[in-house]
Design a protein around this motif. Sequence first.
Motif, PDB file in Angstrom:
ATOM      1  N   GLU A  13      15.182  93.700  94.006  1.00 34.53           N
ATOM      2  CA  GLU A  13      15.747  94.034  95.557  1.00 34.53           C
ATOM      3  C   GLU A  13      16.988  92.993  95.521  1.00 34.53           C
ATOM      4  O   GLU A  13      17.904  93.111  96.250  1.00 34.53           O
ATOM      5  CB  GLU A  13      14.597  93.487  96.465  1.00 34.53           C
ATOM      6  N   ALA A  14      16.743  91.734  94.829  1.00 35.04           N
ATOM      7  CA  ALA A  14      17.747  90.843  94.879  1.00 35.04           C
ATOM      8  C   ALA A  14      19.131  91.281  94.159  1.00 35.04           C
ATOM      9  O   ALA A  14      20.057  91.394  94.828  1.00 35.04           O
ATOM     10  CB  ALA A  14      17.484  89.403  94.113  1.00 35.04           C
ATOM     11  N   LYS A  67      19.605  85.655  98.547  1.00 40.39           N
ATOM     12  CA  LYS A  67      20.117  86.699  99.216  1.00 40.39           C
ATOM     13  C   LYS A  67      21.190  85.976 100.391  1.00 40.39           C
ATOM     14  O   LYS A  67      22.144  86.513 100.542  1.00 40.39           O
ATOM     15  CB  LYS A  67      19.228  87.675  99.635  1.00 40.39           C
ATOM     16  N   THR A  68      20.427  85.261 101.260  1.00 34.09           N
ATOM     17  CA  THR A  68      21.115  84.612 102.221  1.00 34.09           C
ATOM     18  C   THR A  68      22.382  83.675 101.824  1.00 34.09           C
ATOM     19  O   THR A  68      23.432  83.882 102.314  1.00 34.09           O
ATOM     20  CB  THR A  68      20.366  83.930 103.326  1.00 34.09           C
ATOM     21  N   SER A 104      14.611  85.952  99.194  1.00 34.89           N
ATOM     22  CA  SER A 104      15.287  85.984 100.189  1.00 34.89           C
ATOM     23  C   SER A 104      16.345  85.095 100.618  1.00 34.89           C
ATOM     24  O   SER A 104      17.372  85.239 101.053  1.00 34.89           O
ATOM     25  CB  SER A 104      14.406  86.623 101.399  1.00 34.89           C
ATOM     26  N   LYS A 110      20.286  94.221  96.759  1.00 40.37           N
ATOM     27  CA  LYS A 110      20.810  93.968  97.982  1.00 40.37           C
ATOM     28  C   LYS A 110      22.120  93.183  97.968  1.00 40.37           C
ATOM     29  O   LYS A 110      23.105  93.126  98.424  1.00 40.37           O
ATOM     30  CB  LYS A 110      19.919  92.908  98.785  1.00 40.37           C
ATOM     31  N   SER A 115      10.559  83.719  95.198  1.00 39.18           N
ATOM     32  CA  SER A 115      11.175  83.934  96.511  1.00 39.18           C
ATOM     33  C   SER A 115      12.729  84.191  96.230  1.00 39.18           C
ATOM     34  O   SER A 115      13.559  83.443  95.586  1.00 39.18           O
ATOM     35  CB  SER A 115      11.252  82.755  97.342  1.00 39.18           C
ATOM     36  N   ASP A 149       8.460  87.123  98.920  1.00 41.04           N
ATOM     37  CA  ASP A 149       9.453  87.945 100.058  1.00 41.04           C
ATOM     38  C   ASP A 149       9.835  88.932  99.207  1.00 41.04           C
ATOM     39  O   ASP A 149       9.099  90.035  98.801  1.00 41.04           O
ATOM     40  CB  ASP A 149      10.530  86.985 100.627  1.00 41.04           C
ATOM     41  N   ASP A 150      11.153  88.943  99.131  1.00 39.02           N
ATOM     42  CA  ASP A 150      12.090  90.072  97.952  1.00 39.02           C
ATOM     43  C   ASP A 150      11.627  90.332  96.600  1.00 39.02           C
ATOM     44  O   ASP A 150      11.047  89.139  96.016  1.00 39.02           O
ATOM     45  CB  ASP A 150      13.424  90.101  97.973  1.00 39.02           C
TER      46      ASP A 150
END
Length: 288
Positions: A119-120, A167-168, A164, A123, A162, A114-115
């Motif tokens: 990006e981590a 991030k959540t 994402s 974001k 992974s 995913d990201d």
Amino acid sequence: MASRQHLSNIIPVIEVALKDANMNIRDVYATAFTPGPGLLGSLIVGVSMAKALALSLDIPLIEVHHMHAHVLAHFAEAPRPEFPFICLTVSGGHTQIVLVKSYYDMEILGSTIDDAAGEAFDKTGKMLGLDYPAGPIIDKLAQKGVPKFKFPEPQVGPLDFSFSGLKTSILYFLQKEMAKNPHFINENLNDICSSVQNTIIHILIGKLIKASEMTGIKNIGIAGGVSANSQLRQTLTEVGKKHNWHTFIPSFAYCTDNAGMIGVAGYYKYLRGEFTDQNVSPLARMDF
Ligand code: KG4
Ligand code: ZN
């Protein structure tokens, strides 16, 4: 915005490069460029410039894959890795474990589902109200913090990534803490940055250890924008000593996107006469 910046900077950058190299434009005997993957607007500017140079100077045009160039940045200066080596390529759009067999032969052993790692960072920075790109800012803030907050690490294939889910979980964590104390981010910024960075670096290094175990290769390098991260650089050196690795960490100038790495990768293609023609066009996404 990025492509407008490219447009206004590309000619001055070429002029400065020629001046620094003490060269005239007529001394240039080939032109290398990347068609991608990347941001299309910026790529269009670079591709058009390279084509124009090739046409007007009547010199070969050499196409270089953006991610190959990050790996080959290791050959810009000594110490240069011996083949084969494992390269963790971590940028704003990619996170890959690459088996590098030669300048021309590379195989992806694992990548993000995913990201990307960059990006981590970016974001997380957005959630914390930091500027873009947030990687270097988080790196700096983390130096004055301690990694006291824990985030779960993803369960994916042995060499895959992974980010994402991370991030959540950062988002939920911040929402929960801000509901209790609206100043939580401001009061804990250094520790939050240190904790997030620590989690990302722990994931990256863990996969490198696994890659080395699975392949038996002990020549290990890092590349791409996130390889400028001070904790990643320091941890790789420490872990490398423990595992008897030869570690390779490019100078800062060759970590984040740079024209030097495109030139290095172009040079090796030049040696084999691998040229392209004026029909080439930029691509936001490309196979490795
Ligand atoms: O390789 P790069 O310059 O461009 C791409 O090909 O994407 O990588 C940019 C990424 C961004 O996500 C940026 O936040 C991250 O690299 N980055 C860092 C650091 N410097 C740049 N991430 C963590 N720590 C840094 N010091
Ligand atoms: Zn890049």
